[in-house]
Enzyme design. Structure first.
Site, PDB file in Angstrom:
ATOM      1  CG  ASN A  41      -0.258  -0.336   2.529  1.00 56.42           C
ATOM      2  OD1 ASN A  41       0.662  -1.129   2.674  1.00 56.42           O
ATOM      3  ND2 ASN A  41      -0.894   0.505   3.601  1.00 56.42           N
ATOM      4  CD  GLU A  43      -1.698   4.855   4.478  1.00 61.55           C
ATOM      5  OE1 GLU A  43      -1.177   5.733   5.299  1.00 61.55           O
ATOM      6  OE2 GLU A  43      -2.139   3.914   4.971  1.00 61.55           O
ATOM      7  CB  ALA A  45      -0.449  14.370   2.380  1.00 59.17           C
ATOM      8  CE1 TYR A  47      -4.016  11.520   5.607  1.00 57.96           C
ATOM      9  CE2 TYR A  47      -5.892  11.500   6.920  1.00 57.96           C
ATOM     10  CZ  TYR A  47      -4.825  11.885   6.850  1.00 57.96           C
ATOM     11  OH  TYR A  47      -4.134  12.524   8.123  1.00 57.96           O
ATOM     12  CB  CYS A  52      -5.223  -1.526  -1.762  1.00 60.48           C
ATOM     13  SG  CYS A  52      -6.608  -0.778  -0.863  1.00 60.48           S
ATOM     14  CD  GLU A  54      -5.347  -5.819  -1.332  1.00 62.11           C
ATOM     15  OE1 GLU A  54      -4.689  -5.006  -1.291  1.00 62.11           O
ATOM     16  OE2 GLU A  54      -6.274  -6.439  -0.658  1.00 62.11           O
ATOM     17  CB  CYS A  84      -8.744  -4.920  -3.418  1.00 61.77           C
ATOM     18  SG  CYS A  84      -7.409  -3.461  -3.232  1.00 61.77           S
TER      19      CYS A  84
HETATM   20  N1  THU Z   1      -5.318  -1.585   2.605  1.00 63.98           N
HETATM   21  C1  THU Z   1      -4.652  -2.169   1.583  1.00 63.98           C
HETATM   22  O1  THU Z   1      -3.450  -2.256   0.827  1.00 63.98           O
HETATM   23  N2  THU Z   1      -5.517  -3.557   1.102  1.00 63.98           N
HETATM   24  C2  THU Z   1      -6.726  -3.774   1.407  1.00 63.98           C
HETATM   25  O2  THU Z   1      -7.506  -4.515   0.811  1.00 63.98           O
HETATM   26  C3  THU Z   1      -7.362  -2.990   2.697  1.00 63.98           C
HETATM   27  C4  THU Z   1      -6.635  -1.991   2.922  1.00 63.98           C
HETATM   28  C5  THU Z   1      -4.396  -0.638   2.968  1.00 63.98           C
HETATM   29  C6  THU Z   1      -4.977   1.017   2.444  1.00 63.98           C
HETATM   30  C7  THU Z   1      -4.285   1.859   3.556  1.00 63.98           C
HETATM   31  O3  THU Z   1      -2.954   2.188   3.079  1.00 63.98           O
HETATM   32  C8  THU Z   1      -4.185   1.106   4.748  1.00 63.98           C
HETATM   33  O4  THU Z   1      -4.511  -0.319   4.343  1.00 63.98           O
HETATM   34  C9  THU Z   1      -5.315   1.463   5.988  1.00 63.98           C
HETATM   35  O5  THU Z   1      -6.557   1.512   5.194  1.00 63.98           O
END
Ligand code: THU
Length: 122
Positions: A41, A43, A45, A47, A52, A54, A84
């Site tokens: 994942n 991220e 700033a 949001y 993700c 996947e 996802c």
């Molecule tokens: N996240 C994933 O990478 N995959 C998922 O299927 C669920 C959520 C990440 C997104 C975000 O960076 C962090 O988890 C918290 O939600």
């Protein structure tokens, strides 16, 4: 699915960029060409712009030339979110493996994870 794919996902998770949630996620995909594509994942700033693990793994496979049907299985360090699950459906993954919250590792097809899946009509 062999557990080495889950080990790859767990190792990848350590490289996640998640300074806001501090929730590190990793994914690893085995493709028919024998390659393994990892994702984490990432991220931002702003949001909602985060992506993700996947999806970064699938995007990496696509950059390498993979298309729907070319990806066999994916291991994820967490249960895949709803968005996802739609991506897993799009790329026709055959098996999706992840540890549940209690630690038990489970395996599903995308259809089991997202029944009556939406598809573009026609
Ligand atoms: N996240 C994933 O990478 N995959 C998922 O299927 C669920 C959520 C990440 C997104 C975000 O960076 C962090 O988890 C918290 O939600």
């Amino acid at each position: 699915m062999s557990d080495d794919l889950l080990a790859r996902a767990q190792a990848a998770a350590e490289r996640a960029y998640a300074p806001y949630s501090h929730y590190l996620v990793g994914a690893a995909i085995r493709a028919r060409n024998g390659r393994v594509y990892e994702g984490v994942n990432v991220e931002n700033a702003a949001y909602p712009l985060g992506i993700c693990a996947e999806r970064t793994a699938i995007a990496s496979a696509v950059v390498d030339g993979c298309r729907p049907g070319d990806l066999i299985e994916i291991a994820i360090t967490a249960s895949p979110c709803g968005g996802c699950r739609q991506w897993l459906h799009e790329f026709r993954l055959e098996q999706v493996r992840f540890p549940k919250a209690d630690g038990e590792v489970v395996s599903y097809t995308p259809a089991e994870l997202l029944p009556e899946t939406w598809d573009l009509p026609g």
